[in-house]
Design an enzyme around this catalytic site. Structure first.
Site: not given
Length: 253
Positions: A144, A157
């Site tokens: 990401s 995350y």
């Protein structure tokens, strides 16, 4: 002309929807036999496998909890029995747990790392020895851009995704001599249906996002799938240890 991934077998995790399903479809279109790995998404995964098969490709769906080492081992055995040895791993499955830092308990932290980092280790540990025997393999992790950009309410995350980039570079060093490449594809703001469940005002969010990007449109799952499919081919055989951001120019450099 022959398809670039004929004779190859790809495992795509988290493939029942969104980015994962687009990757599975693209790899199948390029000739790979595809294992659609999912957790408790039997119908969407079965529908995708049927769609690929009707389109002339080869696909099966298998369920596994990728946080469980024994489940990962069963997944590999089932895939081998039905299709053969996996030589392309697209490690895409993950979760997006949001919580303020002050509410990020140890349990939430551990859960975020188990799904978004440790599961990728378990898959690579199980599958890369077989790739090494064949002297050819592709490990493609899905990270990401938030690993670089940061964002509030996502400490677990983002930490896991940053760790995934480092893990991918470590694999590139470890496995290059065995004919295996390892790269990370890091999507930016990709428009998927699941977004509607977590974003209060999608239009306002899109406006804010486009202000960050050079390219003035939202990303689509097929944008990510195209990058993954390239990295899986022989044309990308001299590329390893890299993070490729698919983000419309959100993060530059």
């Amino acid at each position: 002309m022959p398809s670039p991934l004929n004779s190859h077998i790809a495992l795509v995790t988290g493939a029942a929807g969104g980015i994962g399903s687009a990757i599975a479809r693209r790899l199948a279109a390029q000739g790979a036999a595809v294992i659609i790995a999912h957790l408790s998404e039997l119908q969407p995964a079965s529908d995708l496998a049927e769609h690929i098969t009707r389109s002339g490709g080869t696909a099966i769906s298998l369920e596994a909890d990728l946080r469980d080492r024994d489940a990962v081992r069963r997944l590999r055995r089932q895939a081998h029995e039905q299709l053969g040895p996996i030589d392309i791993l697209v490690s895409n499955a993950g979760v997006y747990p949001r919580a303020p830092w002050t509410e990020t308990t140890l349990s939430r932290w551990n859960d975020a790392l188990a799904t978004n980092l440790t599961s990728h280790y378990l898959l690579a540990r199980e599958l890369t020895p077989g790739m090494a025997v064949g002297r050819w393999g592709r490990v493609i992790t899905i990270g990401s851009v938030l690993a670089k950009a940061g964002r509030h309410d996502l400490a677990g995350y983002i930490s896991a995704k940053a760790g995934l980039e480092g893990f991918t570079r470590a694999l590139a060093r470890e496995l290059g001599a065995s004919g295996i490449t390892a790269n990370c594809v890091a999507p930016g703001s990709i428009r998927v249906p699941a977004e509607d469940a977590v974003v209060a005002d999608p239009e306002a969010m899109t406006t804010r996002q486009l202000a960050r990007q050079c390219i003035q449109r939202r990303g689509h799952p097929d944008d990510v799938a195209a990058a993954v499919a390239f990295l899986a081919t022989d044309d990308a055989g001299f590329i390893t240890g890299q993070t490729l951001r698919i983000d419309g120019g959100w993060i530059l450099g």
